[in-house]
Design an enzyme around this catalytic site. Structure first.
Site, short mmCIF file in Angstrom:
data_model
loop_
_atom_site.label_atom_id
_atom_site.label_comp_id
_atom_site.label_asym_id
_atom_site.label_seq_id
_atom_site.Cartn_x
_atom_site.Cartn_y
_atom_site.Cartn_z
N ASP A 135 0.73 -1.35 -0.02
CA ASP A 135 -0.25 0.23 0.18
C ASP A 135 0.91 1.13 -0.11
O ASP A 135 1.56 1.14 0.21
CB ASP A 135 -1.02 0.42 1.09
N GLU A 161 -1.15 -0.84 -6.28
CA GLU A 161 -2.13 -0.88 -7.21
C GLU A 161 -1.44 -0.21 -7.95
O GLU A 161 -0.89 0.93 -7.69
CB GLU A 161 -3.11 0.31 -6.09
N ASP A 175 -3.14 1.08 6.88
CA ASP A 175 -2.36 0.89 5.46
C ASP A 175 -1.84 -0.97 5.72
O ASP A 175 -2.42 -1.09 4.38
CB ASP A 175 -1.40 1.50 6.30
#
Ligand SMILES: [Zn+2]
Length: 418
Positions: free
Chosen positions: A214, A303, A399
């Site tokens: 993340d 991501e 997170d």
């Protein structure tokens, strides 16, 4: 499997060589600008707009179909390459023959095949004139480096009477040379970037497990595993913010100097050096962090964030002066500071080198979903750093929860694909 590998070295030219490089870069800018002027004259004729500023405004507001139509009237890079020969015979352009012809032709290709093309597609504004005042406008690309340069232990042989130029050899160049670019930075140093095609063997056995990553503002990177950094957390060097105060002071001093004066130039160099320091600290951190992560994992998942789009929105546009622009500008400064795009690029190629897997997943709701039961709710996120599932009660650092979701999402994609 063949992959592209990029190298960047600092050149240490003699004063004579530095002067020649500056001269060659200057010729490049003039050829770029002359070519651009030629193209603009066609646009001027078509639109009837004489004023340059107004012409640019017109060009940048043209719908895509009209851009395409206008582009059909512009010369191709090949035709500009041909015209170059006659330009060199013009009385006020005789000195162009001092430059390396292949680099000049490349500048014309950069203008037409990159700059104009991007404008036609609506990806950027119409190309602007190159100036000596911006260091990154001083650049020259050697399109056929196999013929044009030789690299040995601590010298690079460059064409056009440059001869052997000393360079800081930080690592051995391997693979097949594809292209090389020599460019100036804001503090007046020359660098060479070299792109090579390298044959790599995919490892049959790769060390380490899987991790989701993340990327955030408060913490630069949080891994779903605890193997790297501080229990899987990389705080990041907030290099920009740390040096921001210093930069602001020096920039204020700069604003008080008379533009272009000797003192102004001195102060400008100071400001550039702080920018340079920020960039160095960040580069160093990014390299170390991505190496550590890749050395300890066989598969990593990030991501897919559209960094370019997020930072673009900060500026707003003429129709859309959003209320959040100022706030967003702060956030985007952070995004750029953390260099998320660059981190992804490094993670990707480093995993590729070692034969591991790098993957990206859709970022939707990774911060709202419970990684334990899959329940999705805004209320799950109790504070910036805390995650408590309203359904199953699972609690975790927010997170870490997101990093787990990122990994899980990729694993379930794999499952569905199988
Ligand atoms: Zn839950």
């Amino acid at each position: 499997m063949k992959i592209e590998k990029a190298y960047k070295f600092k050149l240490e030219p003699t004063p004579e060589q530095a002067e020649r490089l500056a001269q060659m870069a200057g010729c490049g800018r003039v050829v770029f600008n002359d070519s651009l002027e030629l193209i603009l004259s066609i646009a001027r004729k078509q639109s009837g707009i004489i004023d340059r500023k107004a012409l640019y405004k017109h060009l940048n507001s043209l719908p895509l179909a009209e851009r395409k139509a206008l582009n059909n009237l512009f010369p191709s890079s090949a035709s500009l390459n041909k015209q170059l020969t006659s330009w060199k015979k013009l009385d006020n352009r005789l000195w162009l023959s001092e430059a390396f012809n292949a680099c000049l032709q490349q500048r014309q290709r950069d203008l037409v095949d990159k700059g104009i093309k991007r404008w036609v597609k609506g990806k950027s504004g119409f190309p602007v004139f190159r100036t000596r005042k911006l260091a990154h406008h001083s650049t020259m690309r050697f399109p056929e480096p196999k013929k044009q340069l030789r690299i040995n232990h601590n010298h690079i042989k460059l064409p056009n009477k440059l001869g052997l130029v000393k360079y800081r050899n930080s690592r051995e160049v391997e693979g097949e040379l594809r292209n090389a670019t020599v460019s100036l930075n804001a503090v007046g140093e020359w660098h060479i970037s070299i792109m090579c095609l390298v044959d790599i063997e995919l490892a049959t056995h790769v060390q380490g497990g899987m991790a989701g990553i993340d990327m955030g503002i408060a913490k630069n990177m949080t891994l779903s595993t605890d193997f790297c950094g501080d229990n899987g957390v990389f705080e990041g060097v907030h290099s920009f913010r740390a040096l921001q105060g210093k930069l602001a002071i020096q920039q204020k001093k700069l604003s008080r100097k008379v533009l272009g004066s000797a003192n102004w130039k001195k102060q400008k160099l100071k400001v550039s050096k702080i920018h340079q320091r920020i960039a160095n600290i960040r580069r160093d951190y990014q390299q170390k962090a991505t190496t550590e992560i890749c050395n300890n994992h066989a598969m990593i998942v990030c991501e897919a964030l559209k960094v370019a789009n997020m930072s673009k929105s900060a500026k707003g546009d003429s129709e859309n002066h959003g209320k959040m622009v100022k706030q967003k500008a702060g956030l985007n400064k952070s995004i750029l500071d953390e260099g998320w795009g660059e981190l992804r690029r490094q993670l990707k190629y480093k995993m590729l080198w070692k034969g591991g897997v790098y993957a990206e997943v859709n970022p939707a709701y990774t911060s709202q979903i419970c990684c334990c039961c899959g329940h999705k709710a805004k209320e799950n996120r109790t504070t910036q750093s805390n995650f408590v599932c309203v359904d199953c009660g699972h609690s975790l650092n927010a997170d870490k929860n997101a990093a787990n979701n990122i990994l899980n999402r990729y694993l379930s994609e794999l499952e569905q694909a199988a």
